[in-house]
Design a protein around this motif. Sequence first.
Motif, PDB file in Angstrom:
ATOM      1  N   PHE A 189       0.833  -1.207   0.000  1.00 18.79           N
ATOM      2  CA  PHE A 189       0.000   0.000   0.000  1.00 18.79           C
ATOM      3  C   PHE A 189       0.872   1.264   0.000  1.00 18.79           C
ATOM      4  O   PHE A 189       0.725   2.155   0.843  1.00 18.79           O
ATOM      5  N   ASP A 190       1.789   1.314  -0.957  1.00 21.57           N
ATOM      6  CA  ASP A 190       2.705   2.448  -1.046  1.00 21.57           C
ATOM      7  C   ASP A 190       2.284   3.441  -2.125  1.00 21.57           C
ATOM      8  O   ASP A 190       3.108   4.218  -2.623  1.00 21.57           O
ATOM      9  N   GLU A 191       1.012   3.428  -2.484  1.00 24.39           N
ATOM     10  CA  GLU A 191       0.532   4.368  -3.495  1.00 24.39           C
ATOM     11  C   GLU A 191       0.490   5.791  -2.934  1.00 24.39           C
ATOM     12  O   GLU A 191       0.667   6.018  -1.728  1.00 24.39           O
ATOM     13  N   LYS A 196      -4.708   5.900  -2.434  1.00 22.00           N
ATOM     14  CA  LYS A 196      -5.160   5.110  -1.288  1.00 22.00           C
ATOM     15  C   LYS A 196      -6.553   5.527  -0.843  1.00 22.00           C
ATOM     16  O   LYS A 196      -7.387   4.675  -0.498  1.00 22.00           O
ATOM     17  N   PHE A 200      -9.517   2.776  -0.884  1.00 23.56           N
ATOM     18  CA  PHE A 200     -10.173   2.364   0.355  1.00 23.56           C
ATOM     19  C   PHE A 200     -11.617   2.865   0.427  1.00 23.56           C
ATOM     20  O   PHE A 200     -12.460   2.234   1.071  1.00 23.56           O
ATOM     21  N   ASP A 304     -10.449  -0.130   6.813  1.00 22.90           N
ATOM     22  CA  ASP A 304      -9.709   0.351   5.645  1.00 22.90           C
ATOM     23  C   ASP A 304      -9.068   1.715   5.871  1.00 22.90           C
ATOM     24  O   ASP A 304      -8.017   2.008   5.297  1.00 22.90           O
ATOM     25  N   ASP A 311      -1.014   8.356   7.832  1.00 23.87           N
ATOM     26  CA  ASP A 311      -0.297   8.536   6.567  1.00 23.87           C
ATOM     27  C   ASP A 311      -0.463   9.953   6.036  1.00 23.87           C
ATOM     28  O   ASP A 311       0.463  10.511   5.432  1.00 23.87           O
TER      29      ASP A 311
END
Length: 363
Positions: A189-191, A196, A200, A304, A311
């Motif tokens: 999940f490094d978008e 993200k 989600f 989610d 982040d």
Amino acid sequence: MQEDDAQDVGTGPPAVSDASPQTPFWPFQEPFDIDRLRREQKIRQRKEWRSIVTKLGALCTITLAIYLAVALAVLIFVSPEVVVELLDSDANRSDSIFIITPEVTPLFRISGLTLVLFFGAMVAAILASYGLIAWRSRKDFPLELLEGKSDRASAIFAAGTLFIAILFFTQVFYLLANFGGADPNVPPFDEEMWQKVYMFTKASVWEEVISRVLLIGVPLLIIDFLFRKERMRAPANYLFGGKFKLEAVESLVILFSSIMFALAHLEGWDIWKTVPSGLAGLCSGFLFVRYGLYAAIFFHFAFDFLSIPVDFFDSIVLSLPLSFLILAWLACGAVFFVIYAKRLFVFVRRGMLSVIRPMPERQ
């Protein structure tokens, strides 16, 4: 003689009254029952324990609701950027609309304005679910939080305590898997943040629609129409869920939905993901049947978007309190996992198994 008779009448023995003498006061009119007092004491202790646990669960739930309010703020703040990126003609972005069979099966792709409208509908569904679960819990939840009692668990209490219970199980499950030498695959999940948020947001709503509405609501509609016409409801009730009795048919449909939901996570994850996903699917199915689609979306959104605020702000000021908050949720989740596991066991033993193999009546 008359004088003697008169004298006899006046001087005869006093008449005996039929009224019995008053019983002297004594606090124990019956034999002292020590067993009954012990049972009453156990009942009082059980009620006190339930009150404490209910208050604890309500406290965890309200902290979760506050944290998710921050996540909602991030969702609203990032949404304009998501719209700009989706409309970027140079990038030519599109997305697939899919169902689970149980594999993720794409139906068609959408792009441009249609994709933006789809994203807007998902955001609106999350906001509506958050508002609806708060509104419908406005009467019962204060009693759960302040007094530790309620006639029926509020929607937000049920969703919140199920969340911390599954969160606890998931952490323990992966710890045991790693301890046993397994290496579960977890996507990085490094978008970018907007990606993200879009991903989600879609998962929180669309996965509930295809897993709960299509795999629970629609099958129940067909079953009731064909075999249980006396239980037929308005079609909207099957689409939005809520207020269904949790009987054998409903339970089997929920189980089917959770299995399909778990198997759909094989793509992108691995076999280890199916166990916690299956349990989460059971919880979402229960919330859909008893409370409605909004409660299932709230439950899914909590998982989610758990890391989205951290982040987004990318600051220890938020990540450190969240770490302590998650530890508190895990501790409380251990208690509620045991409670819900026990209730599930009792339900299966007394309810569903009695349909397949009726239990003997008590003599």
